[in-house]
Design an enzyme around this catalytic site. Structure first.
Site, PDB file in Angstrom:
ATOM      1  N   ASP A  22      43.113  38.654  30.569  1.00 11.03           N
ATOM      2  CA  ASP A  22      42.953  40.098  30.533  1.00 11.03           C
ATOM      3  C   ASP A  22      44.294  40.762  30.868  1.00 11.03           C
ATOM      4  O   ASP A  22      44.994  40.309  31.780  1.00 11.03           O
ATOM      5  CB  ASP A  22      41.895  40.488  31.573  1.00 11.03           C
ATOM      6  CG  ASP A  22      41.527  41.943  31.523  1.00 11.03           C
ATOM      7  OD1 ASP A  22      40.923  42.350  30.523  1.00 11.03           O
ATOM      8  OD2 ASP A  22      41.850  42.671  32.487  1.00 11.03           O
ATOM      9  N   GLU A  79      45.534  39.569  26.098  1.00 14.19           N
ATOM     10  CA  GLU A  79      45.861  40.916  25.656  1.00 14.19           C
ATOM     11  C   GLU A  79      47.342  41.146  25.935  1.00 14.19           C
ATOM     12  O   GLU A  79      47.753  41.183  27.096  1.00 14.19           O
ATOM     13  CB  GLU A  79      45.038  41.948  26.434  1.00 14.19           C
ATOM     14  CG  GLU A  79      43.553  41.907  26.146  1.00 14.19           C
ATOM     15  CD  GLU A  79      42.795  42.985  26.922  1.00 14.19           C
ATOM     16  OE1 GLU A  79      42.016  43.710  26.305  1.00 14.19           O
ATOM     17  OE2 GLU A  79      42.982  43.102  28.147  1.00 14.19           O
TER      18      GLU A  79
END
Ligand code: CA
Length: 669
Positions: free
Chosen positions: A350, A379
């Site tokens: 993340d 990400e």
């Protein structure tokens, strides 16, 4: 993770937080703190007894509190720890304290801090407040020693299915007994009232290779002491990084139960040939001063602004400091632990760009030593400004500096379906011109290609991937509108059949592009979330997949299943080098809006097909394509797909590609 969600979570912890003892000078001095490389941090039980080791270099004192139960009971004993090497504190007892619980209490800057289970609690009781001493050998399911995930030579061979435990099983139509639990995916033979397979049988039928489970470490938001209230949360609010979340177990008060049940889930998936990717959120914690990091070694694990306040690249109130040795080691050792103890096959980071490149490279390298099939992606962005210099951030544009790491392509995502933040914006698949070049950027996985003009790209203006193995392609995930809802919002006045055609075109572009395809659970049955874009704590009535849709939308499911099979059976869609892509993919010159046409030539990547011709028409007018001479098998046409060629053959020449559809042709010679 969508930062909007945790801004709301974090507000309570942000309000009135005073500056820590972290001035700019302090910030730089964290680098001087001694680090500890031992693998015995916090708890070891062996023949000589139970040994506690806490890393907290600046503490004035440290204690261990022992308990007989996981909550609501006083400590039975308090053990003073003694200062030891490299910033550690130690204490041992000669007994094996299996069945007991413990917390640490650190005194720092003259203040006795609140109790913490530490940062290395591997088993915890209700709500993770106390760490538990259990014998992990007793948590292994039958046959665990021989358990292996699927062998993955290249990440581009994976087909990733992103799911939340409750989304998959909570709806009554799932027919699953252990709804919302790890065990939901261990139940074979579950069906809808109409007889369609659900749960693990559904995953096998669909043909995906890996499930990507939303946060399954112990997170903060769901009250494990009150499970009947059926709270829902995505789980992007980490509390104990190295223990499973209790609300997904059948008994959060029993520390071994959540461990055993998560392993049973992994084993059931592995037995079905499916790998397990964990969504990991080391970039921030749910709390600031009250987090386990802060209560263990105040200040050290976080980045700060010049005024000493927490910097906030996560949008959640804080950001961790992976560039500091003990934090870097924590991340690396934590993922290694999940890979070793739980046989996890991949990790999705993340807000990965909050971490530094060096840390991510170490993560990938260390995991490959445990199991070469493990892959890592994340990400390649942050949710706010970070003090970490951008050249050190694990950003999308820096992906080629990271070996064995892939990043999500927001290029293909927004070009195909329209911008994520504007519900009504359309994309290539829904008739908006101007996205053609960005779709081509997606097709070549953001690698350099002589026929792709990056200056016309919507997002990236230059090739940033050195290989397709560095790119994850997708058109939706848990964040933002589901594809179904996005199409409803951006195609007012359309019929459901028209929206399903657009979904088929969008996913056909994703699944035939170079790179690794990724899909959000339930899109294969055209699930929606009733238009809620940020459903992180929405009830099951929004988030749970209604599996009756599998029958209602049987044609959609068949299309996805065949699309996945096409990709798995044809290595041409799974090239591994930029050179192969540049050599084998040839784009056709197209002047019409909303059309991309290309060939994959030369039996690419060992494919049995000599040439594959793909024409995507996202426009509202029929497009007349020129097909080279020869006998072509029709693989996809007019919203239908059949990898076995059941749609017939055509000769070269002119052929019409109807609006909002993909034409895929193949020839053997
Ligand atoms: Ca929890």
């Amino acid at each position: 993770m969508n930062f909007k969600l945790c801004t709301a979570i974090a507000l309570g912890t942000l309000a009135g937080v005073p500056a820590l003892n972290a001035q700019t000078t302090m910030e730089s001095s964290y680098a001087e703190w001694p680090s500890y490389k031992g693998d015995d941090l916090e708890l070891v039980v062996d023949k000589t007894g139970t040994h506690f080791t806490l890393w907290s270099p600046k503490a004035d004192a440290a204690e261990v509190l022992l308990f007989n139960s996981d909550r609501n009971t006083p400590a039975t004993d308090t053990l003073a720890m003694k200062r030891s090497e490299n910033g550690t504190w130690r204490v041992s007892v000669p007994e094996q304290l299996y069945g007991k619980f413990y917390t640490f209490v650190v005194t720092a800057d003259g203040k006795r801090l609140a109790e913490t289970p530490g940062i290395w609690a591997k088993a915890v009781g209700t709500n993770g407040q106390r760490a538990a001493i259990i014998d992990f050998a007793t948590t292994n399911p039958e046959g665990w020693e021989a358990d292996r995930g699927p062998v993955v030579e290249n990440i581009t061979d994976a087909i990733i299915y992103e799911m939340h435990h409750r989304d998959m099983s909570m709806h009554p139509s799932s027919g699953i007994v252990h709804k919302g639990k790890f065990l939901a995916l261990t139940e074979p033979g579950t069906k809808t009232p109409a007889g369609a397979s659900t749960g693990i049988d559904h995953l096998k039928e669909l043909g995906i290779t890996h499930v990507h489970i939303l946060p399954s470490y112990d997170y903060n938001s769901v009250d494990e002491a009150n499970l009947p209230s059926n709270q829902y949360n995505w789980g992007y609010d980490p509390y104990n990084y190295n223990a499973p979340e209790g609300s997904y177990s059948t008994d959060p008060a029993n520390p071994a139960t959540r461990v055993r049940e998560m392993k049973e889930m992994v084993k059931a998936l592995h037995d079905a040939g499916i790998g397990v990717v964990m969504d990991v959120v080391y970039n921030h914690t749910a709390n600031n001063d009250d987090s386990n990091f802060s209560l263990t070694a105040p200040g050290y694990f976080y980045r700060h602004r010049e005024d000493g306040s927490y910097s906030d690249a996560s949008g959640c109130g804080n950001e961790t400091a992976s560039e500091r040795q003990q934090m870097r080691d924590f991340i690396v050792n934590s993922v290694k632990y999940w890979a070793d103890e739980y046989h996890i096959d991949g990790f999705r980071f993340d807000l990965m760009a909050i971490h530094d490149i060096e840390t991510m490279n170490e993560v990938a390298a260390e995991l490959k030593k445990i199991n070469p099939s493990i892959f890592v992606y994340g990400e390649g962005w942050t949710a706010g400004a970070s003090p970490l210099p951008s050249e050190q951030q694990a950003l999308k544009v820096n992906v080629d500096k990271m070996k064995g790491i892939a990043v999500f392509s927001d290029d293909i995502r927004d070009a195909v379906k329209g911008h994520y933040s504007d519900a009504r914006d359309r994309g290539f698949a829904t008739g908006k011109p101007g996205n053609e070049e960005t779709v081509k950027i997606g097709i070549v996985a953001s690698t350099a290609h002589p026929q792709v003009d990056y200056s016309k790209g919507n997002n990236a203006k230059a090739p940033y991937a050195g290989a397709p193995t560095e790119i994850i392609n997708y058109v939706s995930c848990h964040d933002d509108l589901t594809l179904t809802d996005k199409l409803a919002a951006s195609m007012p006045g359309s019929t459901e059949a028209e929206r399903q055609r657009a979904a088929r075109l969008a996913q056909t572009i994703v699944f035939t592009s170079q790179g690794t395809p990724f899909m959000f659970a339930g899109e294969e049955v055209f699930r929606d979330k009733k238009g809620v874009h940020n459903s992180y704590k929405s009830p099951d009535s929004i988030n749970a997949i209604d599996w009756n849709l599998k029958t209602a939308n049987a044609g959609q499911f068949d299309y996805y299943r065949n699309l996945i099979r096409l990709r798995k059976e044809h290595p041409a869609f799974r090239m591994t080098t930029a050179e192969d892509i540049a050599r084998n993919i040839v784009f056709d010159k197209v002047t019409a809006d909303n059309v991309v046409s290309y060939s994959i030539k030369n039996n690419a990547n060992g494919d049995a097909w000599k040439e594959i011709k793909l024409v995507f028409n996202g426009g509202t007018e029929p497009y007349t394509a020129s097909i080279p001479r020869g006998e072509w098998t029709v693989i996809a046409r007019d919203g239908q797909i059949d990898p076995d060629g059941g749609l017939g053959t055509i000769k070269g020449g002119k052929t019409v590609v109807v609006p909002c559809s993909a034409l895929i042709l193949a020839k053997d010679k």
